[in-house]
Design a protein around this motif. Structure first.
Motif, PDB file in Angstrom:
ATOM      1  N   UNK A 185      57.744  11.595  45.190  1.00  0.00           N
ATOM      2  CA  UNK A 185      58.388  12.499  46.150  1.00  0.00           C
ATOM      3  C   UNK A 185      59.077  11.716  47.251  1.00  0.00           C
ATOM      4  N   UNK A 186      58.442  10.653  47.711  1.00  0.00           N
ATOM      5  CA  UNK A 186      59.030   9.835  48.776  1.00  0.00           C
ATOM      6  C   UNK A 186      60.316   9.158  48.298  1.00  0.00           C
ATOM      7  N   UNK A 187      60.256   8.525  47.119  1.00  0.00           N
ATOM      8  CA  UNK A 187      61.439   7.849  46.604  1.00  0.00           C
ATOM      9  C   UNK A 187      62.570   8.845  46.338  1.00  0.00           C
ATOM     10  N   UNK A 188      62.218   9.996  45.791  1.00  0.00           N
ATOM     11  CA  UNK A 188      63.228  11.018  45.538  1.00  0.00           C
ATOM     12  C   UNK A 188      63.822  11.531  46.846  1.00  0.00           C
ATOM     13  N   UNK A 189      62.982  11.677  47.846  1.00  0.00           N
ATOM     14  CA  UNK A 189      63.458  12.129  49.151  1.00  0.00           C
ATOM     15  C   UNK A 189      64.431  11.122  49.747  1.00  0.00           C
ATOM     16  N   UNK A 190      64.102   9.832  49.651  1.00  0.00           N
ATOM     17  CA  UNK A 190      64.978   8.801  50.196  1.00  0.00           C
ATOM     18  C   UNK A 190      66.298   8.742  49.447  1.00  0.00           C
ATOM     19  N   UNK A 191      66.246   8.993  48.125  1.00  0.00           N
ATOM     20  CA  UNK A 191      67.471   8.968  47.333  1.00  0.00           C
ATOM     21  C   UNK A 191      68.352  10.169  47.648  1.00  0.00           C
TER      22      UNK A 191
END
Length: 776
Positions: A185-191
């Motif tokens: 979720x964090x990586x997707x949010x940053x992307x």
């Protein structure tokens, strides 16, 4: 000690109080004049307006639609309807992941509760150890459901060991899946996140002094040399704390001036008069408008003078800067690498987003931070270990014996069965809760003194210390001191030798942990049931808003400030959740009767905080769930503490041969933590270069003409400079962010690039020396 009937009375009282709070909230939120209190987030976003004020006078304040009162619990399904992706877009990833902590509690403890009640409760209850063997130890009906009721050396303890393994493996499985989910979720949010200044910016600390150059010139030269292809611009850090106080004071005066001018415009017959003394209660009477105009002019002169001093005085410029790059890739490389041969210089880290910066601490010299943190570590040690004295004293007064001794005239009242049940089942928990009211504020002040530069890091440090305090004082302190108080009557009936030895005997230690379950049950009901219901009622914000709206609100901006509820108090809420994880893990195999109370807490809290996050709290920063590794680690600590407690209990129960199995379980739990830390934690402390390149490439393809430099150049200007008008702000940018290099006076030129206009283009070649007469 509280009996089963006492717990029943306390449960009834807390359930009733929780229902009253929820009913009061359901009624108050329907009233038009409370709409801004219970739905402020939508107002601040501009998506909600005040209810219609047409109709009779009563309708302006009271909702007369009686059908709406029949649906007084419809806020619960409404809070659960919003999908998680929409919730992230609406409230941010921090808020969405915070809610997942409550979901983890449900995922872990619902199956554990069913299993413990199906297996462990019958195993414990079908014994008579407490009745037959331990007449010198005070116990209650609840203790008969605990491990204390199993006879020493019994084979039934192997059931508890098997259940300990089952509970641990299930918890680790849930944590593993959740860690993986949140990391993704964090990586997707940053992307997927839109362009933000912190994605391109690093905070550089401990810039080495140079007698020939200013801090700004030193930073510029260093990054043009070492990051020639990616460096874009920078903003030096200045000490503007005094200026911030002056600006805040002028803002207050301006609000009062607006109020008095509005008042005069409505009634031109009389000029508004005020007194110059304290709070306007006494002093010389003056014309309010003229007085505030004069005060504002004086403050404006002081602000201009202080502002000029900050910009020109080298002592006001700190050896730190926000350095921005042309790409996320360039910022990631700089933030995650060592910049110089000396690892104590040119320290780089990701910059907080501008909303998250705690500007007051940027002026603290980096060299003093280590000393400050040492001082606070010592202070926290004494605060933690000496706080147990007043906690034990207060808990002594919260017992029947303590109250009768402190107030003998209340003895007849206290001995009434119902009153006695209320005191024993309710008072200890609420006294402890009241005693901890000011602790979060104290811990936050300590964190600020340590010099953390972002609000999120301040809250994480404060949360860590609050958790340690709960572990040592609320859990261990209550177990040791509270159990001693529970056994006070028993001690007094023993001989002198027995009185001295009993508290330190293995028997006493064995029964101390399970027998404190009654206290923790009352605490969960007071803090977790009634406390969560009181959270959604928001009685304090409701009163404060109406008082401000009646006496202090002068402009629409004042109204927005009055109704702004702030953000989730992570430094308070997360440690409280972790205390319930700790209690649940420890008592799952020891006293399973406590587990249903914890499940009710997690279920109610999840619904309540989902409603609050959707409608009330306005998160003031976004850290992209950077706190998650702390959450995971504390649940692991709770598991290890439960293993240690069970080892001690079984050792005193003459089952020492079980210790190797439980030690192995603890070792496996620690290994699991290290595995998760190595596998998933990097996603929370680093930014993958692959993701950075991908995001940069996509952004260039979609918006190739975007000029990044103006977007970043003013992003990290101190907020007090943004309070000025546009002309003044442009002057600040020119003075502090001027991109022109002055002729250098350095004796060595090897690290000095060709002078640049700082247009964003870097030098293609770096000669060994720049002639003395070179100018921009």
């Amino acid at each position: 000690m509280a009996t089963l009937s006492d717990i029943g009375v306390a449960a009834g009282i807390n359930l009733l109080s929780a229902f009253v709070f929820l009913l009061a909230f359901a009624i108050l939120r329907l009233q038009p004049f409370n709409d801004r209190v219970y739905f402020p987030k939508w107002y601040l976003k501009g998506l909600r307006s005040s209810p219609s004020r047409s109709g009779t006078f009563v309708k302006k304040f009271v909702n007369l639609d009686f059908r709406s009162y029949l649906r007084f619990l419809n806020w619960m399904p409404e809070a659960l309807k919003m999908p998680e992706l929409e919730l992230i877009d609406h409230a941010g990833l921090d808020s969405a992941v915070y809610l997942r902590i409550y979901l983890i509690g449900l995922k872990i403890f619902v199956p554990i509760t069913f299993l413990a009640w199906a297996v462990l409760v019958p195993v414990n209850y079908t014994n008579k150890t407490l009745e037959l063997q331990l007449k010198n130890v005070t116990s209650s009906d609840i203790d008969k459901l605990s491990i204390s009721n199993v006879p020493d050396g019994s084979d039934r303890f192997w059931t508890h060991i098997v259940m300990a393994y089952a509970f641990t493996f299930w918890t680790c499985y849930v944590l593993l899946k959740e860690y993986e989910k949140v990391a993704n979720m964090r990586l997707q949010f940053l992307v997927s996140e839109k362009r933000r200044p912190d994605q391109f910016t690093v905070l550089v600390r401990n810039v080495p002094p140079d007698s020939d150059e200013s801090v700004s010139e030193t930073v510029e030269h260093f990054f043009l040399v070492n990051h020639p292809d990616t460096y874009l611009t920078h903003q030096v850090v200045c000490n503007a704390n005094k200026l911030a106080k002056l600006v805040k004071k002028r803002k207050s005066k301006q609000n009062w001036l607006d109020y008095y001018q509005l008042k005069y415009s409505r009634n031109n017959a009389k000029r508004p008069i005020m007194k110059t003394g304290f709070l306007g209660l006494w002093g010389k009477k003056v014309d309010a408008i003229d007085h505030h105009i004069t005060e504002i002019e004086k403050l404006s002169d002081e602000i201009a003078e202080e502002r000029e001093r900050v910009l020109k005085d080298p002592k006001s410029i700190m050896p730190a800067a926000f350095v921005s790059f042309k790409s996320r890739w360039g910022a990631a490389v700089c933030a995650q690498t060592q910049q110089s041969r000396n690892p104590t210089l040119w320290l780089t880290d990701w910059a907080p987003e501008p909303r998250d910066v705690y500007w007051q601490n940027l002026s603290i010299p980096y060299v003093s931070i280590a000393v400050r943190r040492l001082i606070m570590a010592v202070a926290f040690f004494f605060l933690t270990f000496f706080f147990i004295i007043p906690i034990a004293s207060v808990q002594a007064l919260a017992t029947i014996e303590g109250l009768e001794k402190a107030a003998p005239f209340l003895k007849a009242l206290i001995e009434i069965p119902f009153i006695k049940s209320v005191i024993q089942g309710f008072l200890p928990g609420i006294v402890l809760k009241l005693f901890l009211i000011f602790l979060p504020t104290i811990l936050m002040i300590m964190s600020k003194f340590e010099g953390f530069t972002s609000i999120s890091s301040l809250e994480r440090r404060s949360a860590t210390r609050y958790y340690l305090f709960n572990l040592v004082n609320v859990f261990l302190g209550s177990v040791i001191a509270g159990s001693a108080l529970d056994q006070l009557n028993t001690f007094l009936k023993q001989s002198a030798n027995e009185y001295v030895l009993l508290p330190f005997s293995s028997v006493y230690v064995c029964y101390a942990v399970p027998m404190r379950a009654t206290f923790f049950i009352t605490y969960i009901m007071v803090d977790g049931w009634a406390g969560i219901a009181a959270e959604i009622l928001m009685l304090k914000p409701l009163i404060i808003y109406h008082l401000k709206n009646t006496f202090l609100v002068k402009t629409e901006k004042d109204r927005e400030e009055a109704m702004n509820p702030g953000s989730l108090s992570f430094n308070v809420g997360e440690p409280r959740i972790q205390l319930y994880f700790l209690l649940g893990m420890v008592y799952a195999t020891v006293t399973p009767v406590l587990l249903p109370f914890i499940v009710v807490f997690f279920g109610l809290a999840y619904v309540v905080f989902r409603h609050q996050i959707i409608n009330v709290y306005n998160q003031e920063y976004e850290s992209a769930a950077a706190f998650w590794p702390d959450v995971h680690g504390r649940i692991i600590i709770a598991l290890v503490v439960s293993h240690v407690a069970l080892i001690g209990l079984l050792s005193t129960k003459h089952l020492a041969q079980a210790a190797p199995l439980l030690i192995t379980l603890a070792v496996l739990t620690i290994w699991f933590y290290r595995f998760c830390k190595a596998r998933y934690e990097p996603a929370f402390v680093r930014y993958p270069l692959q993701e950075a390149v991908m995001k940069d490439t996509l952004e260039r393809a979609r918006d190739s003409n975007f000029n990044l430099k103006p977007y970043l150049q003013n992003a990290y200007i101190h907020p007090v400079f943004k309070e000025e008008d546009d002309d003044e702000e442009e002057e600040v940018v020119k003075l502090e962010n001027e991109s022109v290099l002055v002729p250098t006076k350095r004796q060595s030129r090897r690290n000095t690039p060709v002078p640049s206009k700082m247009s964003g283009a870097s030098s293609q070649s770096l000669p060994e020396a720049v002639p003395e007469h070179s100018v921009p």
